[in-house]
Motif scaffolding. Structure first.
Motif, mmCIF file in Angstrom:
data_model
loop_
_atom_site.group_PDB
_atom_site.id
_atom_site.type_symbol
_atom_site.label_atom_id
_atom_site.label_comp_id
_atom_site.label_asym_id
_atom_site.label_seq_id
_atom_site.Cartn_x
_atom_site.Cartn_y
_atom_site.Cartn_z
ATOM 1 N N ILE A 121 42.305 57.418 11.677
ATOM 2 C CA ILE A 121 41.494 58.000 12.738
ATOM 3 C C ILE A 121 40.442 58.937 12.134
ATOM 4 N N GLY A 122 39.196 58.680 12.457
ATOM 5 C CA GLY A 122 38.095 59.472 11.921
ATOM 6 C C GLY A 122 37.455 58.854 10.694
ATOM 7 N N SER A 123 38.120 57.866 10.099
ATOM 8 C CA SER A 123 37.547 57.188 8.936
ATOM 9 C C SER A 123 36.518 56.158 9.388
ATOM 10 N N THR A 124 35.686 55.724 8.470
ATOM 11 C CA THR A 124 34.656 54.729 8.777
ATOM 12 C C THR A 124 34.959 53.443 8.014
ATOM 13 N N LEU A 125 34.990 52.343 8.739
ATOM 14 C CA LEU A 125 35.278 51.061 8.111
ATOM 15 C C LEU A 125 34.141 50.642 7.181
ATOM 16 N N THR A 126 34.527 50.050 6.052
ATOM 17 C CA THR A 126 33.530 49.511 5.128
ATOM 18 C C THR A 126 33.602 47.990 5.068
ATOM 19 N N GLU A 127 34.689 47.426 5.643
ATOM 20 C CA GLU A 127 34.853 45.970 5.598
ATOM 21 C C GLU A 127 35.711 45.508 6.761
ATOM 22 N N LEU A 128 35.303 44.414 7.362
ATOM 23 C CA LEU A 128 36.084 43.769 8.408
ATOM 24 C C LEU A 128 35.578 42.338 8.551
ATOM 25 N N THR A 129 36.480 41.381 8.424
ATOM 26 C CA THR A 129 36.123 39.976 8.584
ATOM 27 C C THR A 129 37.173 39.303 9.450
ATOM 28 N N LEU A 130 36.746 38.717 10.558
ATOM 29 C CA LEU A 130 37.639 38.079 11.512
ATOM 30 C C LEU A 130 37.175 36.646 11.767
ATOM 31 N N THR A 131 38.126 35.716 11.832
ATOM 32 C CA THR A 131 37.793 34.320 12.114
ATOM 33 C C THR A 131 38.582 33.862 13.332
ATOM 34 N N ASP A 132 37.886 33.403 14.370
ATOM 35 C CA ASP A 132 38.542 33.088 15.636
ATOM 36 C C ASP A 132 39.124 31.678 15.672
ATOM 37 N N MET A 133 39.618 31.279 16.828
ATOM 38 C CA MET A 133 40.311 30.006 17.002
ATOM 39 C C MET A 133 39.392 28.809 16.742
#
Length: 258
Positions: A121-133
């Motif tokens: 909480i309060g941190s900032t994301l540097t990476e996120l990769t999501l692949t849907d159905m």
């Protein structure tokens, strides 16, 4: 307060007696918990519950198990006959030392969850990769400028299923706003497709995604996370404080007032 299911929760029932030899249902083989529940969801087999000595208990006894699980000296073994389409739960006695170890491990998981929650909480994301159905990929760059709601769930999680109507309404309310809703699970695509024939989940589903689950150190379900348009983690529900949707609604309302 909603019940949070721990992925590796053991089942137990009543006050039972130790047996040196554990009953094995005839013609059935042992399965790990995940494989067992995937088989049950896909095939809907006849399912039975047995004591360690082979005495059968009514399956409805399972309804109250989670209420007293950590006080009970039993764990559950999973069996199935995929040809005859049968499944069984067999209760196994645990020694006092094993019960203590199980409960100590669970408490440590709780502490780790809260420590990780406070850190995120309060941190900032540097990476996120999501692949849907459908195979569409979403990256943090793609989602820049949008608030991100992440719901972590799995198909056999009762509290996860219970909150789905509320999640659907929340997504519908913010359909025309800069917020995206994802439902992340470790379940495979085919299992989810079967699940969706019986249950409505309108969020963008991200299947078979242990990478993101590990990224956020998710061990308890459901877990809901809200990230602001700048990638800052605003909220993660407390372990014993329900699903946190009430607080998330307040935060979304501040970002996107009516």
């Amino acid at each position: 307060m909603k019940k949070i299911i721990y992925l590796f929760t053991f089942l137990a029932v009543g006050i039972l007696y130790a047996q040196e030899k554990i009953f094995v249902p005839e013609g059935q083989t042992a399965l790990d918990r995940t494989t067992y529940f995937e088989f049950v969801q896909k095939k809907r087999p006849k399912t039975q519950l047995f004591l360690p000595d082979g005495k059968e208990l009514p399956l409805k006894k399972l309804d109250s198990l989670n209420k007293t699980i950590h006080d009970q000296p039993f764990t559950t073994l999973f069996y199935a006959d995929t040809i005859q389409n049968k499944a069984s739960l067999v209760l196994k006695y645990l020694s006092k030392e094993e019960v203590k170890l199980r409960n100590d491990q669970f408490r440590q998981q709780q502490k780790d969850f809260e420590k990780n929650r406070r850190k995120l909480i309060g941190s900032t994301l540097t990476e996120l990769t999501l692949t849907d159905m459908e195979g569409k990929t979403y990256t943090l760059e793609d989602l820049k400028g949008k608030a991100i709601f992440l719901n972590f769930w799995f198909t056999q999680c009762k509290p996860c299923i219970e909150e789905m109507p509320e999640l659907n309404k929340l997504k519908e309310k913010y359909t025309n706003q800069n917020v995206v809703f994802f439902a992340v699970t470790y379940n495979e695509k085919k299992l989810i497709q079967d699940f969706l024939k019986r249950t409505s989940l309108e969020l963008t589903i991200i299947p078979n995604d242990r990478k993101t689950i590990d990224q956020f150190h998710i061990n308890f379900y459901p877990t809901n996370i809200l990230i602001d348009p700048n990638g800052k983690v605003l909220f993660i529900n407390e372990l014993l404080g329900g699903n946190g949707l009430k607080e998330i609604k307040k935060l979304l309302h501040k970002m996107f007032p009516d």
